[in-house]
Design a protein around this motif. Structure first.
Motif, mmCIF file in Angstrom:
data_model
loop_
_atom_site.group_PDB
_atom_site.id
_atom_site.type_symbol
_atom_site.label_atom_id
_atom_site.label_comp_id
_atom_site.label_asym_id
_atom_site.label_seq_id
_atom_site.Cartn_x
_atom_site.Cartn_y
_atom_site.Cartn_z
ATOM 1 N N MET A 192 0.840 -1.181 0.000
ATOM 2 C CA MET A 192 0.000 0.000 0.000
ATOM 3 C C MET A 192 0.878 1.234 0.000
ATOM 4 N N PRO A 193 0.557 2.255 -0.841
ATOM 5 C CA PRO A 193 1.403 3.448 -0.904
ATOM 6 C C PRO A 193 1.277 4.285 0.360
ATOM 7 N N ASP A 194 2.284 5.151 0.607
ATOM 8 C CA ASP A 194 2.234 6.068 1.732
ATOM 9 C C ASP A 194 1.276 7.208 1.409
ATOM 10 N N LEU A 195 0.420 7.568 2.353
ATOM 11 C CA LEU A 195 -0.568 8.624 2.154
ATOM 12 C C LEU A 195 -0.177 9.861 2.950
ATOM 13 N N ASP A 196 -0.539 11.045 2.417
ATOM 14 C CA ASP A 196 -0.281 12.266 3.162
ATOM 15 C C ASP A 196 -1.414 12.497 4.150
ATOM 16 N N GLU A 197 -1.388 13.663 4.812
ATOM 17 C CA GLU A 197 -2.358 13.941 5.862
ATOM 18 C C GLU A 197 -3.783 14.052 5.336
ATOM 19 N N ASN A 198 -3.917 14.238 4.026
ATOM 20 C CA ASN A 198 -5.248 14.325 3.426
ATOM 21 C C ASN A 198 -5.720 12.991 2.866
ATOM 22 N N GLY A 199 -4.938 11.929 3.116
ATOM 23 C CA GLY A 199 -5.303 10.622 2.578
ATOM 24 C C GLY A 199 -5.068 10.508 1.091
ATOM 25 N N CYS A 200 -4.065 11.219 0.570
ATOM 26 C CA CYS A 200 -3.793 11.224 -0.859
ATOM 27 C C CYS A 200 -2.381 10.728 -1.145
ATOM 28 N N THR A 201 -2.139 10.302 -2.387
ATOM 29 C CA THR A 201 -0.823 9.862 -2.816
ATOM 30 C C THR A 201 -0.732 10.059 -4.320
ATOM 31 N N THR A 202 0.487 9.926 -4.850
ATOM 32 C CA THR A 202 0.696 10.064 -6.291
ATOM 33 C C THR A 202 0.899 8.690 -6.903
ATOM 34 N N ILE A 203 0.064 8.353 -7.899
ATOM 35 C CA ILE A 203 0.148 7.071 -8.598
ATOM 36 C C ILE A 203 0.273 7.355 -10.087
ATOM 37 N N ASN A 204 1.427 6.937 -10.644
ATOM 38 C CA ASN A 204 1.681 7.131 -12.077
ATOM 39 C C ASN A 204 1.450 8.579 -12.502
ATOM 40 N N GLY A 205 1.850 9.500 -11.635
ATOM 41 C CA GLY A 205 1.777 10.911 -11.994
ATOM 42 C C GLY A 205 0.462 11.578 -11.673
ATOM 43 N N PHE A 206 -0.485 10.870 -11.098
ATOM 44 C CA PHE A 206 -1.782 11.453 -10.786
ATOM 45 C C PHE A 206 -1.969 11.497 -9.270
ATOM 46 N N ASN A 207 -2.554 12.597 -8.778
ATOM 47 C CA ASN A 207 -2.850 12.734 -7.358
ATOM 48 C C ASN A 207 -4.186 12.054 -7.072
ATOM 49 N N VAL A 208 -4.155 10.991 -6.290
ATOM 50 C CA VAL A 208 -5.340 10.187 -6.018
ATOM 51 C C VAL A 208 -5.581 10.154 -4.511
ATOM 52 N N CYS A 209 -6.819 10.362 -4.109
ATOM 53 C CA CYS A 209 -7.177 10.390 -2.690
ATOM 54 C C CYS A 209 -8.174 9.270 -2.381
ATOM 55 N N GLU A 210 -8.246 8.922 -1.079
ATOM 56 C CA GLU A 210 -9.158 7.864 -0.647
ATOM 57 C C GLU A 210 -10.614 8.225 -0.969
ATOM 58 N N ASP A 211 -10.936 9.536 -0.934
ATOM 59 C CA ASP A 211 -12.305 9.955 -1.208
ATOM 60 C C ASP A 211 -12.694 9.751 -2.669
ATOM 61 N N ASP A 212 -11.714 9.507 -3.550
ATOM 62 C CA ASP A 212 -12.022 9.279 -4.960
ATOM 63 C C ASP A 212 -12.631 7.902 -5.200
ATOM 64 N N PHE A 213 -12.533 7.006 -4.220
ATOM 65 C CA PHE A 213 -13.019 5.637 -4.375
ATOM 66 C C PHE A 213 -14.350 5.454 -3.657
ATOM 67 N N ASP A 214 -15.046 4.398 -4.012
ATOM 68 C CA ASP A 214 -16.198 3.970 -3.229
ATOM 69 C C ASP A 214 -15.705 3.436 -1.889
ATOM 70 N N ALA A 215 -16.615 3.263 -0.971
ATOM 71 C CA ALA A 215 -16.242 2.757 0.347
ATOM 72 C C ALA A 215 -15.569 1.394 0.220
ATOM 73 N N SER A 216 -14.548 1.176 1.058
ATOM 74 C CA SER A 216 -13.831 -0.098 1.033
ATOM 75 C C SER A 216 -14.766 -1.228 1.433
ATOM 76 N N PRO A 217 -14.661 -2.398 0.769
ATOM 77 C CA PRO A 217 -15.529 -3.522 1.136
ATOM 78 C C PRO A 217 -15.246 -4.069 2.525
ATOM 79 N N ILE A 218 -14.076 -3.701 3.060
ATOM 80 C CA ILE A 218 -13.724 -4.131 4.416
ATOM 81 C C ILE A 218 -13.565 -2.893 5.271
ATOM 82 N N GLU A 219 -14.411 -2.738 6.281
ATOM 83 C CA GLU A 219 -14.389 -1.545 7.113
ATOM 84 C C GLU A 219 -13.019 -1.383 7.778
#
Length: 325
Positions: A1-28
């Motif tokens: 799992m990548p390291d996340l900043d304080e906003n829950g975001c990280t850079t993947i293949n040049g794009f800034n992606v945050c946890e809020d961009d995804f649907d809720a995780s299937p595992i709480e």
């Protein structure tokens, strides 16, 4: 799992992606960035505190101390009982073909002088429940209730449901010059001498050295926002920006360098001056890979017998139109 900043975001293949961009995780409690979860399961789910709610909405809890995990042992050892068969309880079969709750049937001969043959069904559970609250089950008095087996089946299926979902068509690794994987996501590239900055989605090239003193700094604060001071003059100020981010001013892009001072909620970093260039769209950076369904993959290659020359067809993803001549 990548390291996340304080906003829950990280850079993947040049794009800034945050946890809020995804649907809720299937595992709480598990981040949607997580690609693999290792879990140790304790399948003794019928031990410890067990609670039930009656038709009046009253909840009753009790501690189940059962350690006997095989309720059929007495029938297995009995000389008067013989095994008849095993059936999977309705609704207890997983998509993978695993039965989580089964009912074993034993023939114990005659239990009365009337001569009527009886068959006793025993539900195999990881534990033995005789009483729930003030309601108890008496094998000698109560008729079998198939809904009990069905209810237990659904309870146990919930314990294993998470084992049945899988992720498909997801590259296991990101692109790396040192170790190019067989499959990877397209990568944003920059002109020679520039580095890709995901926050601004541009390519930046630093001009000179980053500087830091009382007349040159990049400050951010959750209380007062961002401030850029260059050569003693405030060239940028915005109270809504509370973290370091590239700022375009007068044909240059200013970024944060190393954070060198903290005062209360304020962080003071080096100020870095950059020129910018347009990022090259995401593509496969290696000649051996082609883009297919949003992922860079190596097309299949036909092999020709010795002395034959391969002429590849128009479809790189099929070998049916390749010719050896």
């Amino acid at each position: 799992m990548p390291d996340l900043d304080e906003n829950g975001c990280t850079t993947i293949n040049g794009f800034n992606v945050c946890e809020d961009d995804f649907d809720a995780s299937p595992i709480e409690g598990i981040s949607p960035f997580c690609r693999r979860v290792d879990a140790d399961f304790d399948c003794a789910f019928n031990e410890g505190e067990i609670c039930t709610t009656n038709m009046d909405g009253e909840e009753t809890c009790f501690q189940n101390e059962t350690i006997d995990t095989n309720t059929c042992e007495a029938l297995e050892q009995s000389e008067t009982c013989s095994y008849v068969g095993t059936e999977c309880v309705e609704g207890a079969m997983s998509d993978a073909g695993t039965c989580y709750v089964q009912t074993d049937t034993y023939d114990c001969g005659y239990d009365a002088t009337s001569g009527t043959e009886s068959v006793q069904e025993v539900l195999i559970c990881d534990g033995e429940i005789q009483c729930v609250g003030e309601s108890c089950y008496s094998p000698q008095r109560d008729e079998p209730n198939s809904s009990f087996a069905e209810a237990n089946a659904y309870l146990q299926i919930l314990q294993y449901a998470q084992n049945d979902f899988t992720c498909e068509n997801i590259p296991e690794e990101s692109y790396s010059e040192e170790n190019t994987p067989d499959r990877y996501y397209p990568t944003v590239t920059c002109p020679t001498g520039f580095d890709y900055n995901s926050a601004s989605n541009t390519c930046l090239q630093q001009v000179g050295e980053c500087s830091f003193d009382q007349d040159n700094y990049y400050a951010v604060s959750s209380r007062s926002g961002a401030q850029i001071v260059s050569e003693g003059s405030t060239i940028f100020e915005n109270s809504a920006i509370t973290y370091c981010t590239p700022i375009d001013i007068g044909g240059y892009t200013y970024t944060c360098g190393e954070t060198l001072q903290k005062v209360a909620n304020d962080e003071f970093s080096e100020i870095c001056k950059n020129t910018s260039a347009t990022a090259i769209a995401s593509s496969c950076v290696t000649d051996t890979h082609l883009l297919k369904d949003g992922i860079c993959e190596v097309p299949p290659t036909s092999l020709c017998p010795s002395g034959y020359v391969l002429t590849e067809g128009d479809d790189p993803w099929s070998t049916d139109d390749d010719i050896c001549s």
